[in-house]
Design a protein around this motif. Structure first.
Motif, PDB file in Angstrom:
ATOM      1  N   THR A 150      -3.277   0.451 -38.179  1.00  0.00           N
ATOM      2  CA  THR A 150      -3.670   0.988 -36.884  1.00  0.00           C
ATOM      3  C   THR A 150      -2.721   0.483 -35.810  1.00  0.00           C
ATOM      4  O   THR A 150      -1.950  -0.456 -36.022  1.00  0.00           O
ATOM      5  N   GLY A 151      -2.785   1.113 -34.629  1.00  0.00           N
ATOM      6  CA  GLY A 151      -1.951   0.675 -33.518  1.00  0.00           C
ATOM      7  C   GLY A 151      -2.072   1.613 -32.338  1.00  0.00           C
ATOM      8  O   GLY A 151      -2.995   2.434 -32.251  1.00  0.00           O
ATOM      9  N   VAL A 152      -1.114   1.491 -31.421  1.00  0.00           N
ATOM     10  CA  VAL A 152      -1.064   2.319 -30.218  1.00  0.00           C
ATOM     11  C   VAL A 152       0.339   2.907 -30.110  1.00  0.00           C
ATOM     12  O   VAL A 152       1.332   2.228 -30.396  1.00  0.00           O
TER      13      VAL A 152
ATOM     14  N   ALA B  81       1.847  11.431 -29.655  1.00  0.00           N
ATOM     15  CA  ALA B  81       3.025  11.270 -30.505  1.00  0.00           C
ATOM     16  C   ALA B  81       2.636  11.358 -31.980  1.00  0.00           C
ATOM     17  O   ALA B  81       1.498  11.102 -32.366  1.00  0.00           O
ATOM     18  N   ARG B  82       3.591  11.707 -32.794  1.00  0.00           N
ATOM     19  CA  ARG B  82       3.426  11.713 -34.250  1.00  0.00           C
ATOM     20  C   ARG B  82       3.894  10.356 -34.772  1.00  0.00           C
ATOM     21  O   ARG B  82       5.040   9.961 -34.544  1.00  0.00           O
TER      22      ARG B  82
ATOM     23  N   ALA C 162       0.269  10.381 -38.759  1.00  0.00           N
ATOM     24  CA  ALA C 162      -0.961  10.540 -37.994  1.00  0.00           C
ATOM     25  C   ALA C 162      -0.554  10.902 -36.573  1.00  0.00           C
ATOM     26  O   ALA C 162       0.582  10.654 -36.152  1.00  0.00           O
ATOM     27  N   THR C 163      -1.477  11.500 -35.829  1.00  0.00           N
ATOM     28  CA  THR C 163      -1.208  11.872 -34.447  1.00  0.00           C
ATOM     29  C   THR C 163      -1.960  10.934 -33.516  1.00  0.00           C
ATOM     30  O   THR C 163      -3.173  10.748 -33.654  1.00  0.00           O
ATOM     31  N   ALA C 164      -1.228  10.330 -32.587  1.00  0.00           N
ATOM     32  CA  ALA C 164      -1.850   9.414 -31.633  1.00  0.00           C
ATOM     33  C   ALA C 164      -2.773  10.190 -30.703  1.00  0.00           C
ATOM     34  O   ALA C 164      -2.509  11.348 -30.348  1.00  0.00           O
ATOM     35  N   SER C 165      -3.866   9.557 -30.306  1.00  0.00           N
ATOM     36  CA  SER C 165      -4.826  10.188 -29.406  1.00  0.00           C
ATOM     37  C   SER C 165      -4.134  10.632 -28.123  1.00  0.00           C
ATOM     38  O   SER C 165      -3.310   9.908 -27.559  1.00  0.00           O
ATOM     39  N   THR C 166      -4.473  11.826 -27.663  1.00  0.00           N
ATOM     40  CA  THR C 166      -3.877  12.333 -26.431  1.00  0.00           C
ATOM     41  C   THR C 166      -4.480  11.686 -25.190  1.00  0.00           C
ATOM     42  O   THR C 166      -3.968  11.871 -24.087  1.00  0.00           O
TER      43      THR C 166
END
Length: 491
Positions: A202-204, A209-210, A218-222
């Motif tokens: 996991t991360g930020v 972003a992809r 995975a796609t980062a939360s918008t």
């Protein structure tokens, strides 16, 4: 030479007449004039240049004398017949569009010039020739270093043209653009599944972003930029994973590395106990008790350790620091000595101070052992004569690694200790004193009871004797019993 400039107000044309030396015809004293194509009469040796004025631009327009760009054709002085048509004209670009994202800018449009040396100019200045500002390449480009994230600028999209020693720009479109803020990528190992050989990372990252780890993504939360991904198929040991974030196909910022360590896991049944048949112990002697295991996968390397625990009331005989192995290809084949090339013996044995345990190293190497193959070893157990009657068990554990997996075997072998047969006989009778001498054999150390009131303890060789008093005249029926370890033993 004299220069004269006149203006033809009726036609709106600026006419420049250059009067040079005239070639006189032989015998003549004046130059011969001829009519020009545009109706202006000049001397035959004069050059006429006409400039057609530009249409009024939608944005600021500038003219400046400049050298032609390298790609421009060498300037050719226009003739008096086409000078008005060829004068440099630059109009605002058409079809202009501008798009921006975290990667950079894309500016499209068609510049409008009447020369081939014509291009699109994107600038922070509306007057780039007199106030240059900062220029951005047209087409697709990354953000320039001088444009900080989160800052806003106005961009002007110009047509730029150069010809005949002149440069001109013209615009009618501007954009207010803010460079997006990117979030530095972070990554950590949130959880590890050692059995399934997978991990949750996991991360930020930058919002939307992809995030990629190898072929997984995975796609980062918008809204928050948070992301999470499960990575499977990891190898036992340390796995270094490289994490990147992308906008489109462009990598943003620096990559991040995380390490996932997968511990080998115990696989039930990988190695298991076989032939756990009870093996009786002999009092006052050493008895070899066999421990056998089966390997359910073919292996040529299965190093581990083995610990055996003596049955209750017994100890291991000293001097057993190596136990030789026997093997068989399967339960239907006979046991035989291990090959000389095999390192299957239990070695480097350590006997505990009280003799209750023995620990060994199992090299588990050398010759290959096929799946279904068995190994066995036989530690010697010392049983004292006075060992309690019962069915204690020899215990053993065997742990190690086989084919990048762990095995862990715990087993027991029952080792019954039987009571010695009880015997009794009357040695002598004193009728006057009503006393009798009785003797016999029993389990060494057993408590022997004769009747209700007389007890004795059997010697280490199992013999016992006692005197029974207070007998009645006539026949006296006495019951003799033995008790071992506090438990009565049936005859």
């Amino acid at each position: 030479m004299r220069r004269r400039t006149t203006e033809a107000l009726a036609t709106g044309l600026a006419i420049t007449l250059v009067i040079g030396s005239l070639a006189l015809a032989p015998g003549s004293s004046t130059a011969q004039a001829s009519p020009a194509d545009d109706g202006v009469t000049t001397a035959s040796a004069a050059t006429v240049v006409t400039h057609e004025p530009d249409a009024a631009p939608s944005g600021p327009t500038e003219d400046t004398a400049a050298l032609p760009s390298p790609e421009a054709a060498p300037p050719t002085p226009p003739s008096s017949t086409d000078g008005a048509r060829l004068f440099l004209t630059v109009s605002p670009p058409t079809g202009v569009s501008l798009q921006s994202d975290h990667v950079g800018l894309t500016v499209r449009g068609t510049p409008q010039c009447n020369v081939s040396n014509c291009r699109l100019l994107v600038s922070t200045s509306s007057q780039p020739l007199s106030s240059p500002g900062s220029e951005i390449p047209s087409g697709t480009s990354t953000w320039p270093s001088w444009w900080a994230e989160g800052t806003t600028r106005t961009l002007y999209v110009h047509s730029w043209g150069n010809g005949w020693g002149w440069t001109k720009t013209n615009w009618n479109t501007s954009y207010t653009v803010t460079r997006p803020v990117t979030t530095p990528l972070t990554a950590r190992v949130a959880s590890t599944d050692h059995v399934g050989r997978s991990a949750v990372i996991t991360g930020v990252a930058t919002k939307g972003a992809r995030v990629e780890i190898g072929s997984r993504y995975a796609t980062a939360s918008t809204t928050t930029g948070a992301w999470s991904m499960t990575v499977s198929g990891l190898a036992v040991g340390a796995n270094t994973l490289t994490v990147v974030q992308k906008i489109g196909t462009t990598t943003i910022g620096s990559s991040v590395r995380v390490t996932v360590t997968i511990d080998p896991q115990v696989v039930p049944g990988l190695v298991r106990q076989v032939d756990a048949t009870p093996q009786a112990l002999l009092r006052g002697d050493d008895t070899a008790v066999t421990v056998a295991v089966e390997f359910t996968e073919r292996t040529q390397s299965a190093p581990g350790t083995v610990t055996v625990t003596a049955p209750a009331g017994t100890t291991f005989a000293p001097g057993q620091d190596t136990l030789e192995a026997e093997y068989r290809a399967g339960s239907a084949t006979p046991w035989q000595d291990a090959p000389a090339s095999a390192s299957w013996d239990l070695v480097s044995g350590h006997r505990s101070a009280d003799g209750s345990t023995y620990s060994y190293t199992f090299p588990g190497s050398g010759s290959a052992l096929d799946a279904g193959g068995d190994l066995r070893w036989a530690p010697r157990v010392s049983t004292p004569l006075d060992a309690p009657v019962g069915t204690p068990a020899l215990g053993f554990t065997m742990t190690g690694a086989l084919n990048a997996k762990l095995y862990d075997v715990t087993g027991t072998v029952d080792t019954p200790i039987a009571a010695a047969a009880l015997t009794a006989e009357v040695v002598s009778v004193d009728a006057q004193g009503r006393v009798a001498a009785v003797r016999g054999t029993a389990t060494p150390g057993a408590t022997v009871a004769v009747g209700d009131d007389t007890t004795t303890v059997a010697e280490s060789d199992g013999t016992w004797s006692t005197t029974v008093e207070g007998l009645d005249l006539g026949d006296n029926d006495l019951v003799v019993t033995q008790t071992v370890g506090g438990l009565p033993v049936r005859p």
